[in-house]
Design an enzyme around this catalytic site. Sequence first.
Site, PDB file in Angstrom:
ATOM      1  N   SER A 170       0.841  -1.451   0.048  1.00 21.59           N
ATOM      2  CA  SER A 170       0.094   0.059   0.112  1.00 21.59           C
ATOM      3  C   SER A 170       0.964   1.181   0.046  1.00 21.59           C
ATOM      4  O   SER A 170       1.860   1.007   0.439  1.00 21.59           O
ATOM      5  CB  SER A 170      -0.961  -0.081   1.243  1.00 21.59           C
ATOM      6  OG  SER A 170      -1.545   1.480   1.402  1.00 21.59           O
ATOM      7  N   LYS A 227       1.950  -3.091   6.073  1.00 27.02           N
ATOM      8  CA  LYS A 227       2.460  -3.245   4.751  1.00 27.02           C
ATOM      9  C   LYS A 227       3.676  -2.789   4.557  1.00 27.02           C
ATOM     10  O   LYS A 227       4.646  -3.347   3.524  1.00 27.02           O
ATOM     11  CB  LYS A 227       1.511  -2.157   3.643  1.00 27.02           C
ATOM     12  CG  LYS A 227      -0.001  -2.639   4.061  1.00 27.02           C
ATOM     13  CD  LYS A 227      -0.125  -3.723   3.187  1.00 27.02           C
ATOM     14  CE  LYS A 227      -1.624  -4.093   2.675  1.00 27.02           C
ATOM     15  NZ  LYS A 227      -2.019  -5.073   2.103  1.00 27.02           N
ATOM     16  N   TYR A 249      -2.270  -0.764   9.936  1.00 27.07           N
ATOM     17  CA  TYR A 249      -2.118  -1.048   8.567  1.00 27.07           C
ATOM     18  C   TYR A 249      -1.002  -0.507   7.974  1.00 27.07           C
ATOM     19  O   TYR A 249      -0.266  -1.324   7.092  1.00 27.07           O
ATOM     20  CB  TYR A 249      -3.263  -0.118   7.890  1.00 27.07           C
ATOM     21  CG  TYR A 249      -3.521  -0.284   6.469  1.00 27.07           C
ATOM     22  CD1 TYR A 249      -4.097  -1.658   5.845  1.00 27.07           C
ATOM     23  CD2 TYR A 249      -3.017   0.392   5.472  1.00 27.07           C
ATOM     24  CE1 TYR A 249      -4.267  -2.171   4.607  1.00 27.07           C
ATOM     25  CE2 TYR A 249      -3.199   0.097   4.212  1.00 27.07           C
ATOM     26  CZ  TYR A 249      -3.755  -1.072   3.689  1.00 27.07           C
ATOM     27  OH  TYR A 249      -4.254  -1.432   2.367  1.00 27.07           O
ATOM     28  N   GLY A 303     -12.916  -1.989  -3.491  1.00 27.85           N
ATOM     29  CA  GLY A 303     -12.614  -2.705  -2.214  1.00 27.85           C
ATOM     30  C   GLY A 303     -12.564  -1.903  -1.250  1.00 27.85           C
ATOM     31  O   GLY A 303     -13.572  -1.078  -1.057  1.00 27.85           O
TER      32      GLY A 303
HETATM   33  N1  LIG Z   1      -8.798  -0.473  -2.179  1.00 28.14           N
HETATM   34  C1  LIG Z   1      -7.587   0.433  -1.850  1.00 28.14           C
HETATM   35  O1  LIG Z   1      -7.621   1.528  -1.770  1.00 28.14           O
HETATM   36  C2  LIG Z   1      -6.366  -0.439  -1.496  1.00 28.14           C
HETATM   37  C3  LIG Z   1      -5.066   0.611  -1.297  1.00 28.14           C
HETATM   38  C4  LIG Z   1      -3.890   0.214  -1.214  1.00 28.14           C
HETATM   39  C5  LIG Z   1      -4.006  -1.230  -0.702  1.00 28.14           C
HETATM   40  N2  LIG Z   1      -4.765  -2.093  -0.915  1.00 28.14           N
HETATM   41  C6  LIG Z   1      -4.904  -3.596  -0.515  1.00 28.14           C
HETATM   42  O2  LIG Z   1      -5.233  -4.404  -1.729  1.00 28.14           O
HETATM   43  C7  LIG Z   1      -5.443  -5.604  -1.374  1.00 28.14           C
HETATM   44  C8  LIG Z   1      -7.015  -6.046  -1.738  1.00 28.14           C
HETATM   45  O3  LIG Z   1      -7.876  -4.971  -0.964  1.00 28.14           O
HETATM   46  P1  LIG Z   1      -9.256  -4.613  -1.676  1.00 28.14           P
HETATM   47  O4  LIG Z   1      -9.268  -3.111  -1.549  1.00 28.14           O
HETATM   48  O5  LIG Z   1      -9.718  -5.366  -2.773  1.00 28.14           O
HETATM   49  O6  LIG Z   1     -10.336  -5.004  -0.238  1.00 28.14           O
HETATM   50  P2  LIG Z   1     -11.327  -6.044  -0.260  1.00 28.14           P
HETATM   51  O7  LIG Z   1     -11.917  -5.963   1.253  1.00 28.14           O
HETATM   52  O8  LIG Z   1     -12.363  -5.737  -1.079  1.00 28.14           O
HETATM   53  O9  LIG Z   1     -10.876  -7.279  -0.474  1.00 28.14           O
HETATM   54  C9  LIG Z   1     -10.007  -8.103   0.378  1.00 28.14           C
HETATM   55  C10 LIG Z   1     -10.329  -9.698   0.492  1.00 28.14           C
HETATM   56  O10 LIG Z   1      -9.477 -10.353   1.185  1.00 28.14           O
HETATM   57  C11 LIG Z   1     -10.351 -11.226   1.853  1.00 28.14           C
HETATM   58  N3  LIG Z   1      -9.732 -11.558   3.113  1.00 28.14           N
HETATM   59  C12 LIG Z   1      -9.463 -10.786   4.180  1.00 28.14           C
HETATM   60  N4  LIG Z   1      -8.942 -11.526   5.324  1.00 28.14           N
HETATM   61  C13 LIG Z   1      -8.725 -12.773   5.060  1.00 28.14           C
HETATM   62  C14 LIG Z   1      -8.201 -13.858   5.302  1.00 28.14           C
HETATM   63  N5  LIG Z   1      -7.795 -13.915   6.662  1.00 28.14           N
HETATM   64  N6  LIG Z   1      -8.438 -15.086   4.425  1.00 28.14           N
HETATM   65  C15 LIG Z   1      -8.775 -15.110   3.387  1.00 28.14           C
HETATM   66  N7  LIG Z   1      -9.226 -14.047   2.681  1.00 28.14           N
HETATM   67  C16 LIG Z   1      -9.283 -13.007   3.491  1.00 28.14           C
HETATM   68  C17 LIG Z   1     -11.841 -10.915   1.939  1.00 28.14           C
HETATM   69  O11 LIG Z   1     -12.712 -11.867   2.076  1.00 28.14           O
HETATM   70  C18 LIG Z   1     -11.604 -10.112   0.632  1.00 28.14           C
HETATM   71  O12 LIG Z   1     -12.304 -10.629  -0.455  1.00 28.14           O
HETATM   72  C19 LIG Z   1      -5.312  -5.508   0.321  1.00 28.14           C
HETATM   73  O13 LIG Z   1      -4.261  -6.211   0.580  1.00 28.14           O
HETATM   74  C20 LIG Z   1      -5.378  -4.089   0.475  1.00 28.14           C
HETATM   75  O14 LIG Z   1      -4.841  -3.862   1.703  1.00 28.14           O
HETATM   76  C21 LIG Z   1      -6.063  -1.744  -1.199  1.00 28.14           C
END
Ligand SMILES: NC(=O)c1ccc[n+]([C@@H]2O[C@H](COP(=O)([O-])OP(=O)(O)OC[C@H]3O[C@@H](n4cnc5c(N)ncnc54)[C@H](O)[C@@H]3O)[C@@H](O)[C@H]2O)c1
Length: 244
Positions: free
Chosen positions: A129, A146, A142, A178
């Site tokens: 992130s 990361k 968080y 997400g």
């Molecule tokens: N969306 C953003 O703005 C953003 C920005 C920076 C980083 N990220 C990173 O991107 C990645 C995806 O996030 P997203 O935005 O799609 O969020 P999201 O919540 O839509 O997706 C996360 C997924 O991970 C699954 N999950 C969580 N814990 C779990 C576990 N213990 N076992 C199995 N599955 C598990 C959830 O069920 C979900 O489907 C994450 O690592 C997040 O930190 C997202």
Amino acid sequence: MKCAVITGGGGGLGAAIAARLSRDGLQLALFDRDAQSTRVVAQNCRDAKVFELDILDEAALASTLVTLGEPPDILVNNAGVTAGGGLDQPLEDFRRILEVNLVGAYVLSRLVAPRMAQRGSGVIVNITSGASVATAPSVGGYGPSKAALANLTRAFALRYAPHGVRMNAVAPGFIAAGMGAGNAADPDLVLRREARIPARRLGTPEDVAGVVAFLASDEARYIHGQEIVVDGGLTIAALANTLD
Ligand SMILES: NC(=O)c1ccc[n+]([C@@H]2O[C@H](COP(=O)([O-])OP(=O)(O)OC[C@H]3O[C@@H](n4cnc5c(N)ncnc54)[C@H](O)[C@@H]3O)[C@@H](O)[C@H]2O)c1
């Protein structure tokens, strides 16, 4: 046919990464604790299997990998969680964030990387992130989770590069999907954020998926241990401001 394992495959970024790698011709195994949303993602892919599991459950991960047979060609450690409360968040939330975002990626990587190394090829991409690069008190556990994952990326890269295995990270900024979807639904917040992003827009999950696909491809064959920030210039703008 090459196979990719994507954790958190049922989430916002996971769906875009799955769609992109499927278009690139990969067979997919989507690991997520939320089977319902992951099945919807799988329906939009050419050849995707859903595995309902918790990425902290080492035994379930190991037996699922046995079911898959050959080690995957690509592993995307994308599952992640966050929580509010900043530095005052409940300790159990802080611990949970570190567990899922850091330990989860570690557990699966240490099962997969040695088998990739035995074969002599494989790629692992960790989703970190922008908060790993430029943190804030509001992100609580968080950012540390990361930043530690980015550090772990370099350690794995060093250990496995001689065996034909690459590990890199992609650090998304503010993405309108997400876990970022809630913020993207607040017009005032979006305006404030867009004003701070040099590219003047929030990111899309496809912006992230394209970089994951690149790192997963042979085009990136000489890239090891890097964290590529995909944030429209947000973090370099933060750095420039402090120097002005
Ligand atoms: N969306 C953003 O703005 C953003 C920005 C920076 C980083 N990220 C990173 O991107 C990645 C995806 O996030 P997203 O935005 O799609 O969020 P999201 O919540 O839509 O997706 C996360 C997924 O991970 C699954 N999950 C969580 N814990 C779990 C576990 N213990 N076992 C199995 N599955 C598990 C959830 O069920 C979900 O489907 C994450 O690592 C997040 O930190 C997202």
